[in-house]
Design a protein around this motif. Structure first.
Motif, PDB file in Angstrom:
ATOM      1  N   MET A   1      -7.228 -26.598  10.818  1.00  0.00           N
ATOM      2  CA  MET A   1      -6.436 -27.812  10.625  1.00  0.00           C
ATOM      3  C   MET A   1      -5.342 -27.874  11.671  1.00  0.00           C
ATOM      4  SD  MET A   1      -4.344 -28.764   7.230  1.00  0.00           S
ATOM      5  CE  MET A   1      -5.767 -28.315   6.280  1.00  0.00           C
ATOM      6  N   PHE A  92     -11.981  -7.891  -4.208  1.00  0.00           N
ATOM      7  CA  PHE A  92     -11.548  -6.839  -3.305  1.00  0.00           C
ATOM      8  C   PHE A  92     -10.962  -5.662  -4.102  1.00  0.00           C
ATOM      9  CE2 PHE A  92      -8.432  -5.284  -0.185  1.00  0.00           C
ATOM     10  CZ  PHE A  92      -9.284  -5.098   0.879  1.00  0.00           C
ATOM     11  N   LEU A  95     -13.721  -3.898  -5.945  1.00  0.00           N
ATOM     12  CA  LEU A  95     -14.467  -3.042  -5.019  1.00  0.00           C
ATOM     13  C   LEU A  95     -13.748  -1.712  -4.809  1.00  0.00           C
ATOM     14  CD1 LEU A  95     -16.727  -3.150  -2.590  1.00  0.00           C
ATOM     15  CD2 LEU A  95     -14.700  -3.456  -1.208  1.00  0.00           C
ATOM     16  N   PHE A  96     -12.460  -1.799  -4.544  1.00  0.00           N
ATOM     17  CA  PHE A  96     -11.665  -0.609  -4.261  1.00  0.00           C
ATOM     18  C   PHE A  96     -11.612   0.328  -5.469  1.00  0.00           C
ATOM     19  CE2 PHE A  96      -7.022   0.733  -4.516  1.00  0.00           C
ATOM     20  CZ  PHE A  96      -7.256   1.957  -3.925  1.00  0.00           C
TER      21      PHE A  96
ATOM     22  N   HIS B 185      -3.272 -21.030  10.873  1.00  0.00           N
ATOM     23  CA  HIS B 185      -3.852 -22.109  10.054  1.00  0.00           C
ATOM     24  C   HIS B 185      -3.132 -23.427  10.257  1.00  0.00           C
ATOM     25  CE1 HIS B 185      -7.025 -20.716   7.298  1.00  0.00           C
ATOM     26  NE2 HIS B 185      -6.550 -19.510   7.574  1.00  0.00           N
ATOM     27  N   LEU B 213      -4.237  -7.515   3.266  1.00  0.00           N
ATOM     28  CA  LEU B 213      -5.045  -7.012   2.146  1.00  0.00           C
ATOM     29  C   LEU B 213      -4.931  -5.502   1.939  1.00  0.00           C
ATOM     30  CD1 LEU B 213      -8.371  -9.054   2.405  1.00  0.00           C
ATOM     31  CD2 LEU B 213      -6.585  -9.268   0.700  1.00  0.00           C
ATOM     32  N   ALA B 214      -4.815  -4.751   3.019  1.00  0.00           N
ATOM     33  CA  ALA B 214      -4.894  -3.287   2.865  1.00  0.00           C
ATOM     34  C   ALA B 214      -3.534  -2.624   2.718  1.00  0.00           C
ATOM     35  CB  ALA B 214      -5.634  -2.687   4.066  1.00  0.00           C
ATOM     36  N   VAL B 217      -1.930  -1.462  -0.605  1.00  0.00           N
ATOM     37  CA  VAL B 217      -2.522  -0.287  -1.260  1.00  0.00           C
ATOM     38  C   VAL B 217      -1.816   0.988  -0.804  1.00  0.00           C
ATOM     39  CG1 VAL B 217      -4.646   1.028  -1.586  1.00  0.00           C
ATOM     40  CG2 VAL B 217      -4.733  -1.461  -1.482  1.00  0.00           C
ATOM     41  N   HIS B 249      -8.723   8.801  -1.519  1.00  0.00           N
ATOM     42  CA  HIS B 249      -9.340   7.470  -1.635  1.00  0.00           C
ATOM     43  C   HIS B 249      -8.293   6.394  -1.364  1.00  0.00           C
ATOM     44  CE1 HIS B 249     -13.490   7.816  -2.844  1.00  0.00           C
ATOM     45  NE2 HIS B 249     -13.201   8.752  -3.736  1.00  0.00           N
ATOM     46  N   PHE B 250      -7.152   6.509  -2.070  1.00  0.00           N
ATOM     47  CA  PHE B 250      -6.108   5.494  -1.929  1.00  0.00           C
ATOM     48  C   PHE B 250      -5.607   5.443  -0.491  1.00  0.00           C
ATOM     49  CE2 PHE B 250      -4.417   5.218  -6.576  1.00  0.00           C
ATOM     50  CZ  PHE B 250      -5.684   4.898  -6.998  1.00  0.00           C
ATOM     51  N   PHE B 253      -8.224   4.088   1.964  1.00  0.00           N
ATOM     52  CA  PHE B 253      -8.563   2.677   1.747  1.00  0.00           C
ATOM     53  C   PHE B 253      -7.685   1.795   2.639  1.00  0.00           C
ATOM     54  CE2 PHE B 253      -8.263  -1.470  -0.292  1.00  0.00           C
ATOM     55  CZ  PHE B 253      -9.601  -1.754  -0.448  1.00  0.00           C
ATOM     56  N   PHE B 300     -13.203  -2.347   5.663  1.00  0.00           N
ATOM     57  CA  PHE B 300     -12.761  -2.059   4.300  1.00  0.00           C
ATOM     58  C   PHE B 300     -13.765  -1.218   3.515  1.00  0.00           C
ATOM     59  CE2 PHE B 300      -9.920  -5.779   4.825  1.00  0.00           C
ATOM     60  CZ  PHE B 300      -8.753  -5.164   4.430  1.00  0.00           C
ATOM     61  N   LEU B 301     -14.960  -1.068   4.043  1.00  0.00           N
ATOM     62  CA  LEU B 301     -16.031  -0.462   3.233  1.00  0.00           C
ATOM     63  C   LEU B 301     -16.415   0.930   3.712  1.00  0.00           C
ATOM     64  CD1 LEU B 301     -18.286  -3.659   3.111  1.00  0.00           C
ATOM     65  CD2 LEU B 301     -16.656  -2.892   1.399  1.00  0.00           C
ATOM     66  N   TRP B 303     -14.054   3.705   4.214  1.00  0.00           N
ATOM     67  CA  TRP B 303     -12.968   4.684   4.207  1.00  0.00           C
ATOM     68  C   TRP B 303     -13.435   6.090   3.815  1.00  0.00           C
ATOM     69  CZ3 TRP B 303     -13.476   1.432  -0.104  1.00  0.00           C
ATOM     70  CH2 TRP B 303     -13.502   2.040  -1.355  1.00  0.00           C
TER      71      TRP B 303
END
Lengths: 128, 561
Positions: A1, A92, A95-96, B185, B213-214, B217, B249-250, B253, B300-301, B303
């Motif tokens: 946009m 998400f 998944l984690f 955007h 997103l990451a 965590v 894991h944490f 990730f 992300f998949l 780790w």
């Protein structure tokens, strides 16, 4: 946009939800909280499904979170893309947590029981 | 001259306002970018000093000048500073802040105050790391692995301040990511559709998604670690019913996607370098753009490939191994497209291009050696050896930082309005390339022969000394390359030739405003065409830069016609 596309969006006032409707939603959430409390007090071992309490509590929590997202966070009336982002974020997290906990369950049988000092004592014994 | 200028041609973001306050309270994205750049480079110097300490310690099997505890501190501080304070913010926060809004033809990022706040958070993060050094130091490694990091009796006293520092830096990263997502955007100019954006913006966008997103965590994980260490609740400590593998894991990730926070923007820089300096339209634009997004998603998949020997279950090991191989596909897509762009291009072997070519060479080695580590059977042998150290330095230092250096050289004339000495630039780039490969290729060799990482001495393994000598010699060459680079860049600020608006022949919008850019970038939002079509440009001898061909149609005129 582009900027030109977005300029008229900036002038818009966000969607307004009638206060009565918000109170109605709040009542539903309070009712669901009462359901969670009731579930926590019910002994599901009587029907041989001990985990049912957790399953129901989480299910109710999921419904409550969905209602909050849809109505209090206005996703119900927002662009589909925002909903997509929200649902994507939830997936998400699933998944984690899902992968981490699946792994935890998988390696449980191979854990040497006992606390760390005992394990280190055992390792010392092995060395000697 | 077709450069878009403001009413006062001498006004630019460097002299528009004066005084230290005008910098410390600035909301201008360019100044914030420059402040990030200065701070990141100083942190790089700090991390680099610790790196040299590590290398000189390992010159002899007995170690040269550090105790084992001091060595543990040195590699921890080196790793933590380089990861959290240097490589993660380097390209997005420093170069991204400077370039991104100008590439969009915007006056600033979407949230300028949040942008400045991000920089202050970075400073607070640095302060906490310095407090950690003063409060007993840290010796946990940059990963803060449990149960060692929660054992107050064994690990050093600076763990909690360092954790707070990493936590605060995480917020800085999240805010920068959010800002860039919204900016891309909402502030794209007329005509700049998603597939007309420069590839650097695609890479920055993909990076921002990972940051948003990451990073939360790792934030909550470090918070849990702080609580566990200070209050003693059992989350990760097996002695109290916790699970140390869960910590891994944490941690991973976030920290594996964090590798892509480091490398993706550098890949974006390289896409610009390769295309602009070979004066050829980027090959496979859409494939490179999509590969940025798919690397971010795949990132992300995977780790669990850091945990093959941690006690992670066999099922997860197999799944993570398989998915890890898939990341190589979008990475290879980028490399092949860069090579195809170079093919039959009119290549200028100047400093930015040398860094671009170095990136392709080093990243290919770094990426391919990752496949050895993704293979379960070989990883068992290579894990915790110098092979791993070499691999991640090829990716994080040799690729991400080389990309960063390439970006600095590419946009330096735009940032400072001055040209650096090109020949010294070439000498420095070649020294960095040679020094880097000598330093770390020898580590591949000793790692594959069994030299473990994180050992302060190797008295019982003297056969590895020759590799350490090579590695240390390489690090000295590398350091000389960096020192030369610092000298000629600083020299250029004070005595460099004036830079033209477009010294390299770039088409993206930052090359259409003067060097250095005016305070508000563009008097009006410019029209956008194909940012990789160089056929409309020609060399202007008088200006010593590129200019629009007289018969070329400008994007705005094109649309009107």
């Amino acid at each position: 946009m582009s900027n030109t596309d977005s300029s008229h969006h900036d002038d818009q006032i966000g969607h307004i939800v009638p206060i009565k409707f918000l109170i109605f939603i709040c009542c539903i959430l309070l009712f669901l909280t009462a359901v969670t409390v009731w579930v926590s007090r019910y002994d599901f071992t009587e029907i041989n499904i001990a985990e049912m309490g957790i399953i129901l509590a989480l299910a109710v929590a999921t419904v409550k979170a969905t209602i909050v997202g849809l109505y209090f966070m206005h996703l119900r009336w927002d662009r589909a893309f925002v909903g997509f982002i929200f649902v994507g974020s939830i997936l998400f997290v699933v998944l984690f947590i899902g992968i981490a906990l699946t792994d935890t369950m998988e390696y449980q049988p191979s854990i040497i029981k006992g606390d760390t000092p005992k394990v280190s004592d055992a390792m010392d014994l092995l060395k000697h | 001259m077709t450069t878009l200028t403001t009413q006062n041609p001498n006004d630019n973001y460097l002299n528009h306002t004066k005084g230290i306050k005008s910098w410390l309270f600035t909301l201008d994205h360019k100044r914030i970018g420059v402040m990030y750049l200065v701070c990141v480079l100083l942190a790089f110097l700090l991390g680099g000093i610790f790196a040299m300490m590590i290398r000189f310690q390992l010159l002899t099997p007995e170690g040269t000048f550090m105790t084992q505890d001091q060595y543990n501190q040195a590699f921890t501080v080196h790793g933590a500073v380089m990861v959290f304070l240097v490589i993660i913010p380097a390209v997005p926060a420093a170069l991204g802040n400077f370039v991104l809004p100008i590439m969009l033809g915007a006056k600033d990022v979407a949230f300028p105050k949040l942008n400045l706040f991000s920089w202050y958070l970075w400073i607070f993060g640095l302060v906490f790391f310095l407090i950690a050094l003063g409060a007993g130091g840290i010796d946990t490694g940059w990963t803060f692995y449990t149960p060692y990091s929660i054992d107050k009796a064994s690990s050093m006293g600076g763990v909690i301040p360092a954790l707070i520092g990493a936590f605060v830096l995480g917020f800085s990263s999240i805010f920068t990511g959010m800002n860039f997502i919204v900016t891309i955007h909402r502030l794209r100019p007329k005509g700049m559709t998603w597939f007309r954006m420069p590839l650097f913006l695609w890479a920055t966008y993909a990076t921002a998604i990972i940051q948003v997103l990451a990073t939360p965590v790792i934030g909550i994980t470090l918070l849990l670690l702080i609580v566990e260490r200070s209050v003693g609740i059992g989350i990760f400590d097996p002695a109290m019913g916790g699970d140390p593998v869960l910590y891994q894991h944490f941690f991973w990730f976030y920290s594996h996607p964090a590798v892509y926070i480091m490398i993706l923007p550098a890949m974006g820089v390289v896409s610009e370098l390769i295309s602009v300096h070979s004066h050829r339209h980027i090959f496979g634009y859409k494939f490179i753009a999509y590969s940025s997004i798919s690397i971010a998603m795949f990132g992300f998949l995977v780790w669990g490939h850091h945990m093959f020997t941690s006690g992670q279950s066999a099922l997860m090991n197999i799944i993570f191994s398989l998915i890890t191989f898939s990341v190589s596909i979008p990475s290879a897509v980028k490399v092949f497209n860069w090579l195809a762009t170079l093919y039959k291009g009119s290549i200028s072997l100047n400093t930015p291009m040398l860094y671009g070519l170095s990136f392709i060479f080093i990243f290919s080695i770094g990426g391919l050696t990752g496949l050895h580590l993704a293979t379960l059977a070989t990883d068992i042998h290579l894990h915790d050896s110098y092979f791993v150290v070499a691999h991640f330095h090829y990716v994080m230092m040799g690729s991400a930082l080389i990309g960063f250096l390439g970006g600095i050289h590419h946009w330096w004339p735009k940032m400072t309005g001055k040209m650096y000495h090109e020949n010294w630039g070439r000498v420095s780039a070649i020294l960095v390339f040679i020094g880097f490969n000598i330093t770390f290729f020898s580590q591949f060799m000793m790692g594959s022969k069994g030299m473990p990482r994180r050992y302060a001495t190797y008295v019982e393994m003297p056969e590895f000394q020759i590799y350490h000598i090579w590695s240390t010699a390489g690090s000295v060459i590398l350091a000389v390359g960096f020192v030369i680079c610092a000298i000629y860049l600083l020299h250029s600020v004070f005595a460099g030739k004036k830079a033209p608006a477009n010294p390299w022949g770039g088409r993206s919008l930052e090359w259409q405003c003067p060097s250095p850019p005016p305070w508000d970038n563009f008097p009006e939002q410019p029209e956008v065409g194909d940012c990789y079509d160089y056929s409309v440009l020609e060399w202007n001898e008088e200006e010593q830069g590129y200019d629009w061909r007289k018969d070329a149609v400008h994007p705005g005129d094109e649309q009107k016609a």
